[in-house]
Design a protein around this motif. Structure first.
Motif, PDB file in Angstrom:
ATOM      1  N   VAL A 253       1.101  -1.386   0.013  1.00 41.38           N
ATOM      2  CA  VAL A 253       0.004  -0.165   0.156  1.00 41.38           C
ATOM      3  C   VAL A 253       0.840   1.070  -0.047  1.00 41.38           C
ATOM      4  CG1 VAL A 253      -1.770   1.215   1.194  1.00 41.38           C
ATOM      5  CG2 VAL A 253      -1.653  -1.307   1.220  1.00 41.38           C
ATOM      6  N   VAL A 254       0.923   2.148  -1.139  1.00 33.72           N
ATOM      7  CA  VAL A 254       1.871   3.088  -1.283  1.00 33.72           C
ATOM      8  C   VAL A 254       1.247   4.290  -0.408  1.00 33.72           C
ATOM      9  CG1 VAL A 254       3.094   2.086  -3.373  1.00 33.72           C
ATOM     10  CG2 VAL A 254       0.862   3.451  -3.583  1.00 33.72           C
ATOM     11  N   ASN A 255       2.156   5.347  -0.494  1.00 31.02           N
ATOM     12  CA  ASN A 255       1.592   6.510   0.029  1.00 31.02           C
ATOM     13  C   ASN A 255       0.892   7.158  -1.067  1.00 31.02           C
ATOM     14  OD1 ASN A 255       2.947   5.833   2.717  1.00 31.02           O
ATOM     15  ND2 ASN A 255       4.752   6.778   2.139  1.00 31.02           N
ATOM     16  N   PRO A 256       0.053   7.984  -0.463  1.00 33.33           N
ATOM     17  CA  PRO A 256      -0.733   8.729  -1.631  1.00 33.33           C
ATOM     18  C   PRO A 256       0.084   9.920  -2.044  1.00 33.33           C
ATOM     19  CG  PRO A 256      -1.630   9.553   0.566  1.00 33.33           C
ATOM     20  CD  PRO A 256      -0.676   8.348   0.882  1.00 33.33           C
ATOM     21  N   PRO A 257      -0.234  10.601  -3.080  1.00 37.72           N
ATOM     22  CA  PRO A 257       0.528  11.937  -3.586  1.00 37.72           C
ATOM     23  C   PRO A 257       0.402  12.850  -2.447  1.00 37.72           C
ATOM     24  CG  PRO A 257      -1.481  11.560  -5.017  1.00 37.72           C
ATOM     25  CD  PRO A 257      -1.383  10.346  -4.069  1.00 37.72           C
ATOM     26  N   ARG A 258       1.233  13.955  -2.404  1.00 34.30           N
ATOM     27  CA  ARG A 258       1.491  14.924  -1.388  1.00 34.30           C
ATOM     28  C   ARG A 258       0.362  15.678  -1.282  1.00 34.30           C
ATOM     29  NH1 ARG A 258       5.675  17.660   1.332  1.00 34.30           N
ATOM     30  NH2 ARG A 258       7.279  16.161   0.483  1.00 34.30           N
ATOM     31  N   GLU A 259      -0.621  15.866  -2.062  1.00 31.50           N
ATOM     32  CA  GLU A 259      -1.701  16.875  -1.989  1.00 31.50           C
ATOM     33  C   GLU A 259      -2.737  15.903  -1.067  1.00 31.50           C
ATOM     34  OE1 GLU A 259      -2.156  14.975  -6.209  1.00 31.50           O
ATOM     35  OE2 GLU A 259      -0.522  15.966  -4.938  1.00 31.50           O
ATOM     36  N   LEU A 260      -2.496  14.731  -1.157  1.00 31.46           N
ATOM     37  CA  LEU A 260      -3.687  13.757  -0.243  1.00 31.46           C
ATOM     38  C   LEU A 260      -3.112  13.494   0.888  1.00 31.46           C
ATOM     39  CD1 LEU A 260      -5.325  11.725  -3.117  1.00 31.46           C
ATOM     40  CD2 LEU A 260      -6.010  13.752  -2.093  1.00 31.46           C
ATOM     41  N   TRP A 261      -1.960  13.844   1.500  1.00 34.98           N
ATOM     42  CA  TRP A 261      -1.629  13.414   2.826  1.00 34.98           C
ATOM     43  C   TRP A 261      -2.322  13.725   3.909  1.00 34.98           C
ATOM     44  CZ3 TRP A 261       4.593  14.848   3.305  1.00 34.98           C
ATOM     45  CH2 TRP A 261       5.237  13.895   2.474  1.00 34.98           C
ATOM     46  N   GLY A 262      -3.172  14.880   3.861  1.00 35.68           N
ATOM     47  CA  GLY A 262      -4.059  14.941   4.984  1.00 35.68           C
ATOM     48  C   GLY A 262      -5.310  14.114   5.178  1.00 35.68           C
ATOM     49  N   THR A 263      -5.357  12.937   4.434  1.00 37.12           N
ATOM     50  CA  THR A 263      -6.550  12.231   4.300  1.00 37.12           C
ATOM     51  C   THR A 263      -6.206  10.809   4.997  1.00 37.12           C
ATOM     52  OG1 THR A 263      -6.055  11.182   2.136  1.00 37.12           O
ATOM     53  CG2 THR A 263      -7.566  13.282   2.191  1.00 37.12           C
ATOM     54  N   SER A 264      -7.380  10.374   5.665  1.00 35.70           N
ATOM     55  CA  SER A 264      -7.028   8.935   6.148  1.00 35.70           C
ATOM     56  C   SER A 264      -7.507   7.762   5.113  1.00 35.70           C
ATOM     57  CB  SER A 264      -7.940   8.843   7.377  1.00 35.70           C
ATOM     58  OG  SER A 264      -7.506   9.350   8.762  1.00 35.70           O
ATOM     59  N   ARG A 265      -7.110   6.762   5.091  1.00 43.20           N
ATOM     60  CA  ARG A 265      -7.643   5.512   4.385  1.00 43.20           C
ATOM     61  C   ARG A 265      -7.774   4.405   5.093  1.00 43.20           C
ATOM     62  NH1 ARG A 265      -5.501   1.027   1.505  1.00 43.20           N
ATOM     63  NH2 ARG A 265      -6.192   0.972  -0.669  1.00 43.20           N
ATOM     64  N   TYR A 266      -8.732   3.739   4.966  1.00 44.54           N
ATOM     65  CA  TYR A 266      -9.286   2.664   5.806  1.00 44.54           C
ATOM     66  C   TYR A 266      -9.288   1.386   4.879  1.00 44.54           C
ATOM     67  CZ  TYR A 266     -10.845   5.952   9.154  1.00 44.54           C
ATOM     68  OH  TYR A 266     -10.783   7.009  10.127  1.00 44.54           O
ATOM     69  N   SER A 267      -8.784   0.224   5.276  1.00 41.91           N
ATOM     70  CA  SER A 267      -9.044  -0.899   4.601  1.00 41.91           C
ATOM     71  C   SER A 267      -9.094  -2.138   5.613  1.00 41.91           C
ATOM     72  CB  SER A 267      -7.968  -1.185   3.484  1.00 41.91           C
ATOM     73  OG  SER A 267      -6.753  -1.864   4.295  1.00 41.91           O
ATOM     74  N   ILE A 268     -10.061  -3.181   5.319  1.00 43.00           N
ATOM     75  CA  ILE A 268     -10.165  -4.196   6.162  1.00 43.00           C
ATOM     76  C   ILE A 268     -10.134  -5.609   5.450  1.00 43.00           C
ATOM     77  CG2 ILE A 268     -12.164  -4.808   7.474  1.00 43.00           C
ATOM     78  CD1 ILE A 268     -13.688  -2.189   7.135  1.00 43.00           C
TER      79      ILE A 268
END
Length: 316
Positions: A253-268
């Motif tokens: 799971v790669v890090n998002p582009p810098r403009e989306l750093w402020g967002t959480s990601r959830y996976s289950i």
């Protein structure tokens, strides 16, 4: 577009032999080729999925000192909460940029296994958290049972080969929170490249970019499911059992582009494990002159213990 093939479990359970055979061929080919498939027709309702996301978001939004009370020492993170950065991929020093929760098996009619597995942990701040987690666990386990029946047929086994091994198996449901990234991550990513330990993994939440799969040419391919699909992949236990006929695929799971750093990601993910004493010895019908036996004999429990040490969750 995702390069991952799609299949529909409704074909397998339709009662129509042609549709059933089509499903077995499609999922077998996908797992021999790239080791991943997007599956529709599973047993999770939209309402249950919505409820689970709601509950896990509430949990991860609790104050850190409250979450820390649910981190249980001495059980290798097998139940309850594991805090940010604790787990790392095999061979990596940097901790993954995630925190997670573990729901485990709800044992029926087996006092020996009830004593062997740690108890599930109850979150007293959230009255619906545990009941929603249990229902999700059981629907994913039911889905996985039918997928394994199809794979048994593909491997030339009796359709119910896996049934007794997975009943009361040591499976884990893991809601993961990848928090917003607040500073340059150096060498860390949300989840470093790894193969899964278990038989198969059923993943909820692979609907946006982030999850990538390494194909046999060494390219990283985006793995994106439709909102009503689960992403399913082969784990190392099934690879061993099938003598690498079904391939455990490296993914990250790669890090998002810098403009989306402020967002959480959830996976289950739901990690489908058998009971600990299942032998993972390579199946005789998967061994021939071109495919000599690739792995030593081992049980599922022994293999899991080795890998939890590799991941830093159990100390030697």
């Amino acid at each position: 577009m995702s390069a991952i093939p799609s299949v529909d479990l409704k074909d397998f359970v339709s009662g129509d032999p042609e549709r059933k055979d089509k499903f077995v061929k499609e999922i077998g080919a996908a797992f021999e080729d790239i080791g991943f498939v997007a599956l529709g027709g599973h047993f999770l309702s939209d309402e249950l999925v919505e409820s689970l996301y709601s509950e896990i978001k509430k949990f991860f939004e609790l104050p850190q000192e409250v979450k820390d009370t649910y981190e249980i020492e001495g059980i290798g993170g097998q139940r309850g909460y594991t805090s940010f950065g604790k787990e790392h991929a095999k061979g990596k020093k940097e901790g993954d940029l995630k925190e997670f929760w573990h729901f485990g098996q709800y044992v029926e009619d087996n006092p020996k296994l009830e004593a062997e597995y740690p108890d599930n942990v109850t979150v007293k701040e959230l009255p619906n958290f545990n009941s929603v987690g249990k229902e999700t666990y059981q629907m994913l386990e039911k889905t996985a049972k039918y997928v394994l029946r199809a794979l048994a047929l593909h491997l030339g086994l009796e359709e119910n080969y896996f049934d007794d091994y997975i009943k009361n198996g040591n499976s884990i449901l893991r809601p993961i929170h990848y928090p917003p990234i607040t500073e340059e991550p150096k060498n860390a990513v949300r989840a470093a490249a790894h193969g899964d330990i278990n038989l198969i993994t059923l993943l909820m939440g692979a609907h946006g970019k982030g999850l990538q799969v390494k194909d046999h040419q060494g390219n990283w391919v985006d793995a994106i499911a439709k909102p009503d699909q689960l992403m399913i992949n082969v784990g190392d236990m099934l690879s061993r059992l099938s003598n690498n006929k079904l391939k455990s695929t490296i993914h990250q799971v790669v890090n998002p582009p810098r403009e989306l750093w402020g967002t959480s990601r959830y996976s289950i993910p739901f990690f489908m494990h058998p009971v600990s004493d299942m032998p993972l010895n390579c199946l005789e019908n998967c061994i021939d002159e071109e495919h000599p036996k690739a792995f030593d004999d081992i049980t599922a429990g022994e293999f899991l213990h080795e890998r939890l040490i590799d991941l830093g969750l159990i100390k030697k």
